[in-house]
Motif scaffolding. Structure first.
Motif, PDB file in Angstrom:
ATOM      1  N   GLU A  68      13.907   1.607   7.304  1.00 28.39           N
ATOM      2  CA  GLU A  68      13.304   2.670   7.777  1.00 28.39           C
ATOM      3  C   GLU A  68      11.638   2.467   7.160  1.00 28.39           C
ATOM      4  OE1 GLU A  68      13.365   4.674  10.407  1.00 28.39           O
ATOM      5  OE2 GLU A  68      14.978   3.337  10.786  1.00 28.39           O
ATOM      6  N   ASN A  69      11.675   2.275   5.727  1.00 31.05           N
ATOM      7  CA  ASN A  69      10.489   1.847   4.839  1.00 31.05           C
ATOM      8  C   ASN A  69       9.548   0.890   5.517  1.00 31.05           C
ATOM      9  OD1 ASN A  69      11.693   3.880   3.284  1.00 31.05           O
ATOM     10  ND2 ASN A  69      11.859   2.447   1.498  1.00 31.05           N
TER      11      ASN A  69
ATOM     12  N   LYS B 152       1.068  -1.448  -0.160  1.00 28.84           N
ATOM     13  CA  LYS B 152       0.040   0.074   0.086  1.00 28.84           C
ATOM     14  C   LYS B 152       0.928   1.201   0.124  1.00 28.84           C
ATOM     15  CE  LYS B 152      -4.186  -1.631   2.070  1.00 28.84           C
ATOM     16  NZ  LYS B 152      -4.748  -1.477   3.768  1.00 28.84           N
ATOM     17  N   LEU B 153       1.878   1.361   0.734  1.00 28.34           N
ATOM     18  CA  LEU B 153       2.770   2.356   0.920  1.00 28.34           C
ATOM     19  C   LEU B 153       3.823   2.521  -0.189  1.00 28.34           C
ATOM     20  CD1 LEU B 153       3.581   2.825   4.736  1.00 28.34           C
ATOM     21  CD2 LEU B 153       2.090   4.287   3.091  1.00 28.34           C
ATOM     22  N   TYR B 154       4.319   1.554  -0.470  1.00 29.88           N
ATOM     23  CA  TYR B 154       5.487   1.584  -1.735  1.00 29.88           C
ATOM     24  C   TYR B 154       5.299   1.049  -2.916  1.00 29.88           C
ATOM     25  CZ  TYR B 154       7.635   3.000   2.747  1.00 29.88           C
ATOM     26  OH  TYR B 154       7.823   3.879   4.027  1.00 29.88           O
TER      27      TYR B 154
ATOM     28  N   ARG C 200       9.414  -0.060   8.634  1.00 27.96           N
ATOM     29  CA  ARG C 200       9.250   0.396   9.973  1.00 27.96           C
ATOM     30  C   ARG C 200       7.791   1.383   9.704  1.00 27.96           C
ATOM     31  NH1 ARG C 200      12.499   1.398  14.885  1.00 27.96           N
ATOM     32  NH2 ARG C 200      14.587   1.274  13.709  1.00 27.96           N
ATOM     33  N   ALA C 201       8.010   2.153   8.678  1.00 27.46           N
ATOM     34  CA  ALA C 201       6.995   2.962   8.356  1.00 27.46           C
ATOM     35  C   ALA C 201       5.803   1.923   8.149  1.00 27.46           C
ATOM     36  CB  ALA C 201       7.048   4.126   7.429  1.00 27.46           C
TER      37      ALA C 201
ATOM     38  N   ALA D  79       4.205   0.465  11.157  1.00 31.72           N
ATOM     39  CA  ALA D  79       3.665   1.410  12.041  1.00 31.72           C
ATOM     40  C   ALA D  79       2.134   1.776  11.375  1.00 31.72           C
ATOM     41  CB  ALA D  79       4.290   2.730  12.048  1.00 31.72           C
ATOM     42  N   SER D  80       2.069   1.536  10.081  1.00 29.03           N
ATOM     43  CA  SER D  80       0.757   2.018   9.454  1.00 29.03           C
ATOM     44  C   SER D  80      -0.133   0.758   9.685  1.00 29.03           C
ATOM     45  CB  SER D  80       0.839   2.374   8.010  1.00 29.03           C
ATOM     46  OG  SER D  80       1.007   1.050   7.242  1.00 29.03           O
ATOM     47  N   ILE D  81       0.131  -0.527   9.954  1.00 30.22           N
ATOM     48  CA  ILE D  81      -0.662  -1.475  10.229  1.00 30.22           C
ATOM     49  C   ILE D  81      -1.697  -1.398  11.540  1.00 30.22           C
ATOM     50  CG2 ILE D  81      -0.996  -3.894  10.632  1.00 30.22           C
ATOM     51  CD1 ILE D  81       1.756  -4.301   9.345  1.00 30.22           C
TER      52      ILE D  81
END
Lengths: 106, 244
Positions: free
Chosen positions: A69-70, A35-37, A72-73, A76-78
């Protein structure tokens, strides 16, 4: 010459009252990274499950060091695993599995 | 030196004491050393003391915060005059451009916050940043919408935040990353907040400062100003007496 890929191991704590299978956990992780990348970004993370204990709500994953870091982000979005409210926290990051467990014991 | 991590926008339901206590304990467990909770004006002094004691019990500092949502610049000025000396942090949720401009230039405002849902009401542009940089006001970003939104809404939010953060850095406006959450399961570790800040192109060092150095500096500055010894910036009463 091709450089050897450096890896990082992340110890995760699953904060939920429910228990999940390793497949459900990985589905949530992949889904968050995608979803993020997107698929291109996700392909660069080298995400893999190393160890999982559903009852202790503890997992170890492996990622490529440039993607820590990606990931980790993304972690954190889960907010949900298998439609159940959950949070995942990174307990520790290390270069080898041995040192990761050593750090966790301290 | 070890960083002091702070979350200046923790929003527990203050009517639910058990949930509030759980969130404060969790903040301590996640590694925060300073938290600020928005306190409504109707909240009694006794309850604020309870919050402060609870934080002390778990080993973290508590800072009182008020979120102002004025409709006009005049209303903002009146509220600031009335409330500045009562709260350690004053945040303004800017819903109109006039309020945003007034809040940015007023030195009594600590944090500028903008609505996450309505993108047309995000007024943090170059003019706003210029006023904020001379007024010592910081730009606050809540990560709650980043966690909660999905799809197009999150994409638009990230795009807006990226532009705003770039402007803030250009004008040297301190950026603060807070959680803004009201549920325990949405609370994140400071390093996780910093990692989420990478989604709007905040570099790792700047992101870590946004959850540690910047918020701590605001609270420290305000506590100094609120102390009875404070006279003016850089001038403090050291001793009172006839021989002075």
């Amino acid at each position: 010459m091709l450089k050897k890929e450096r890896r990082r191991y992340l110890a995760l704590e699953i904060d939920s009252e429910e228990t999940f299978s390793s497949k459900e956990l990985m589905n949530a992780l992949w889904s968050a990274v995608l979803k993020l990348y997107g698929e291109y970004g996700a392909s660069k993370t080298g995400l893999a499950l190393i160890d999982y204990n559903g009852e202790k709500r503890f997992a170890v994953i492996r990622v490529v060091h440039i993607a820590v870091e990606n990931v980790r982000a993304a972690i954190a979005s889960i907010t949900k695993i298998a439609e159940k409210p959950t949070a995942i926290h990174v307990l520790n990051v290390s270069g080898t599995i041995k040192s990761l467990y050593k750090k966790l014991k301290q | 030196m070890k960083r002091i991590y702070a979350d200046l926008h923790l929003c527990p339901n203050l009517n639910n004491e058990r949930q509030t206590a759980r969130m404060i304990r969790k903040a301590a467990a996640l590694g925060y050393r300073l938290i600020a909770i928005p306190v409504p004006l109707s909240l009694t002094e006794k309850k604020v003391r309870w919050l402060r004691n609870l934080c002390e019990e778990v080993g973290i500092e508590f800072a009182s915060r008020i979120d102002l949502k004025p409709r006009t610049p005049r209303e903002l000025i009146v509220n600031l005059r009335r409330l500045r000396r009562r709260f350690e942090i004053i945040a303004v949720l800017c819903e109109t451009k006039q309020v945003a401009r007034q809040a940015a230039k007023d030195r009594r405002v600590d944090l500028l916050n903008f609505p996450a849902i309505n993108f047309r009401r995000r007024f943090f542009d170059k003019a706003e940043a210029e006023l904020a940089s001379s007024g010592l006001t910081a730009f606050e970003i809540d990560v709650k919408p980043l966690i909660m939104f999905e799809g197009a809404a999150r994409v638009r939010l990230m795009s807006n935040l990226r532009k705003e953060v770039a402007i803030a850095q250009k004008f040297r406006v301190p950026t603060i990353v807070s959680s803004g959450v009201s549920d325990e399961l949405h609370m994140r570790k400071p390093r996780e907040l910093a990692a989420l800040a990478s989604l709007f192109d905040l570099k790792e060092t700047a992101a870590l400062e946004a959850v540690s150095k910047n918020p701590v500096a605001i609270v420290k500055r305000n506590r100094e100003k609120l102390s009875p010894r404070f006279v003016a910036p850089g001038i403090r009463v050291i001793r009172r007496g006839k021989d002075c």
